[in-house]
Design a protein around this motif. Sequence first.
Motif, PDB file in Angstrom:
ATOM      1  N   UNK A 176       0.834  -1.220  -0.002  1.00  0.00           N
ATOM      2  CA  UNK A 176       0.073  -0.110   0.132  1.00  0.00           C
ATOM      3  C   UNK A 176       0.789   1.151   0.041  1.00  0.00           C
ATOM      4  N   UNK A 177       2.070   1.193  -0.218  1.00  0.00           N
ATOM      5  CA  UNK A 177       3.043   2.218   0.001  1.00  0.00           C
ATOM      6  C   UNK A 177       3.059   3.310  -0.994  1.00  0.00           C
ATOM      7  N   UNK A 178       2.901   3.039  -2.306  1.00  0.00           N
ATOM      8  CA  UNK A 178       2.969   3.748  -3.375  1.00  0.00           C
ATOM      9  C   UNK A 178       1.592   4.049  -4.111  1.00  0.00           C
ATOM     10  N   UNK A 179       1.725   5.239  -4.979  1.00  0.00           N
ATOM     11  CA  UNK A 179       0.783   5.508  -5.946  1.00  0.00           C
ATOM     12  C   UNK A 179       0.930   4.991  -7.139  1.00  0.00           C
ATOM     13  N   UNK A 180      -0.085   3.874  -7.539  1.00  0.00           N
ATOM     14  CA  UNK A 180      -0.077   3.123  -8.903  1.00  0.00           C
ATOM     15  C   UNK A 180      -0.523   3.733 -10.067  1.00  0.00           C
ATOM     16  N   UNK A 181       0.291   3.568 -11.071  1.00  0.00           N
ATOM     17  CA  UNK A 181      -0.123   4.050 -12.296  1.00  0.00           C
ATOM     18  C   UNK A 181      -0.403   2.677 -13.277  1.00  0.00           C
ATOM     19  N   UNK A 182       0.392   2.796 -14.483  1.00  0.00           N
ATOM     20  CA  UNK A 182       0.153   2.027 -15.495  1.00  0.00           C
ATOM     21  C   UNK A 182       0.254   0.348 -15.158  1.00  0.00           C
ATOM     22  N   UNK A 183      -0.563  -0.503 -15.496  1.00  0.00           N
ATOM     23  CA  UNK A 183      -0.546  -2.141 -14.836  1.00  0.00           C
ATOM     24  C   UNK A 183      -0.748  -2.946 -16.095  1.00  0.00           C
ATOM     25  N   UNK A 184      -0.608  -4.267 -15.802  1.00  0.00           N
ATOM     26  CA  UNK A 184      -1.003  -5.434 -16.688  1.00  0.00           C
ATOM     27  C   UNK A 184      -0.874  -6.556 -15.948  1.00  0.00           C
ATOM     28  N   UNK A 185      -1.853  -7.410 -16.601  1.00  0.00           N
ATOM     29  CA  UNK A 185      -1.811  -8.922 -16.116  1.00  0.00           C
ATOM     30  C   UNK A 185      -1.290  -9.669 -17.171  1.00  0.00           C
ATOM     31  N   UNK A 186       0.039 -10.036 -16.967  1.00  0.00           N
ATOM     32  CA  UNK A 186       0.738 -10.715 -18.236  1.00  0.00           C
ATOM     33  C   UNK A 186       1.789 -11.615 -17.706  1.00  0.00           C
ATOM     34  N   UNK A 187       2.141 -12.523 -18.406  1.00  0.00           N
ATOM     35  CA  UNK A 187       3.057 -13.918 -18.098  1.00  0.00           C
ATOM     36  C   UNK A 187       4.283 -13.421 -18.426  1.00  0.00           C
ATOM     37  N   UNK A 188       5.097 -13.331 -17.309  1.00  0.00           N
ATOM     38  CA  UNK A 188       6.639 -12.726 -17.796  1.00  0.00           C
ATOM     39  C   UNK A 188       7.492 -13.722 -17.741  1.00  0.00           C
ATOM     40  N   UNK A 189       7.287 -14.941 -16.987  1.00  0.00           N
ATOM     41  CA  UNK A 189       8.358 -16.027 -16.816  1.00  0.00           C
ATOM     42  C   UNK A 189       7.739 -17.271 -17.802  1.00  0.00           C
ATOM     43  N   UNK A 190       6.633 -17.094 -18.634  1.00  0.00           N
ATOM     44  CA  UNK A 190       6.081 -17.836 -19.498  1.00  0.00           C
ATOM     45  C   UNK A 190       5.848 -19.420 -18.652  1.00  0.00           C
TER      46      UNK A 190
END
Length: 628
Positions: free
Chosen positions: A414-428
């Motif tokens: 909860x520490x930061x202001x969030x902006x751009x985001x995605x639900x993506x598979x980075x490690x396949x």
Amino acid sequence: MRIQDGDSSSLHVDYIDCAGGRSRSDAVILVVMTRREILSLSALALPAVSPTARAQYSSMASRGATAAPRGKPSGLPFNASFVNVAAAAGLRAPVVYGDEGHADYILEAMGCGAAFIDYDNDGWQDIVVLTGRRRTGPTPPDATIRLYHNNRDGTFTDVTAKSGLGRSVWAAGIAVGDYDNDGFDDIFVTCYGQNILFHNDGKGVFSDVTEKAGLIHPGALYGTGSTWIDYDRDGKLDLFIGHYLAFDETKIPMRGKEASCNRKGVPVFCGPGGIQQQSFRLYHNNGDGTFTDVSEKSGVLAVKPGYPLGVSAADFDGDGWPDIYVACDTSPALLFHNNHDGTFTERALQSGVMFNEDGREQGGMGLGIGDFDSDGLLDIFKTHFSDDTNVLYRNTGSGHFRDVTTRAGLAVETRFVGWGAGIEDFDNDGLPDIFYTTGMVYPEAEKNEPGAAWKSPNVLFRNLGSGKFEELFEQAGPAMKEVHSSRGLAFGDFDNDGDLDILVINLNEPPSLLRNDVAGSNHWLKVLLIGTTSNRSAIGAHVFTTYGGKRQAKAVMAQSSYLSANDRRLHFGLGEEKTASLDIRWPNGAEEQVADVAADQLVVIQEGKGIVRREQFARKPTQPEQKK
């Protein structure tokens, strides 16, 4: 009356006629509502508060939430590692946005987006980086929208000068799509002042056709989230636009001039609360390069807009027609349901995506749209202000969602202001992860508040399966240690090596280009769709990939994250599976199946013709390292 507390998210209320029903035909009425709906209805029933009846201006919404306790680390390896290679790749120009060190007005702090776009159809992702201006003093002459051409060796060439995109404007968002179906993606840029439609001539040059297209608007609007959407399924891309607020510095107090505009005693800019809102607009594509304003006819004009930022269009209820979800800052989120007749009905409350599970509005910024639990339904991740939880809405079917933020393990941050985001598979590994950018909006706050640093790190939650996530830090590579005040975010495979890289906008600094170096033997599959009867960009199409007992959904979108556009090639991690089957639902509702597709390749599928091209990617092409 009997109230039963069934679980953490639902209440069952029975109203029973004490007369035993002898004088009423509806003696027993059963009302089933979620706890969120009951609390939300109570909030909506409160009388409207005018600016004169409260502090005229208020800052961004935050619940003052305390982070949930962190569990024991899983200890599982994470095979993706991010390195910032922006400087070595040629992305060295800073993103000018407002004055450095202070923000006197809200415009200066909100920032802008970026895009991965293959503008010349050579099979390699190019980059568009948006820009702002200095509010006081001269704006550097090179502070313009920039186009970087992919050299196919891990580097980019700045081709802005000859591209026609080099405009010095207060840009906010970018949406990518081929609105005239000529085979080349065009660009729509929202701005404070005048939005711009750039037509791609296919030869590397973009022309401003805003006036010709009928998209000029009177006055200075502040366009933010927008999207191309074929809402009537006629094969032509229409345009939906959100406006953040009515920004006019002659009518809004400067920082320090209004007592209510402060953060813990430090004067900060005013808003968004108390600033006039501006309506949504929907433009219908006439098929001749022009658009007609159908905002009133479609019903979007009548919806109270709030303060919209992130916008994404997809079929959230599985009825084959695209809907529109809007993240709103300090106001309720909105879901425009497509009625199949050219009109929309706002139904975020009924769908469970207007508020969080406690019935509270939040400072909605960016959106990640994806299928985190691989059940074939699109879920929603929405970023918020600091001292609050970002929210994960799980799609339970037929367009109904449940807030699973806490049970998914996301409430630990909860520490930061969030902006751009995605639900993506980075490690396949076949389990989509969650990534988002962060950055404070008040440059002055950190002087008296160490926990409100202007610059902060990106955040990555790896998917553990079974609906659970775990926040990673140094395990995800050296780039995760960097701090910036970031905003927009785009995902794409810029080096064509079979994993997802990340482009991040940093205010008054060069962007970050996070190259993903994936180890291990997990497999992947990329899908690029080409519409024929549907719009050529296939925006609005859904691809369902079946692999290893999972069925993952993805949608082709023109904008997501925060005011940004992703690589239009859909990326699926497959884990140990070497084949996958594809079910495609095209924007016009037609369905197509392609069975037993081999992994580790890009397949190009043309509507009605199946796979028309395959491309193998090198596992690890030569990459430049970041200069120290």
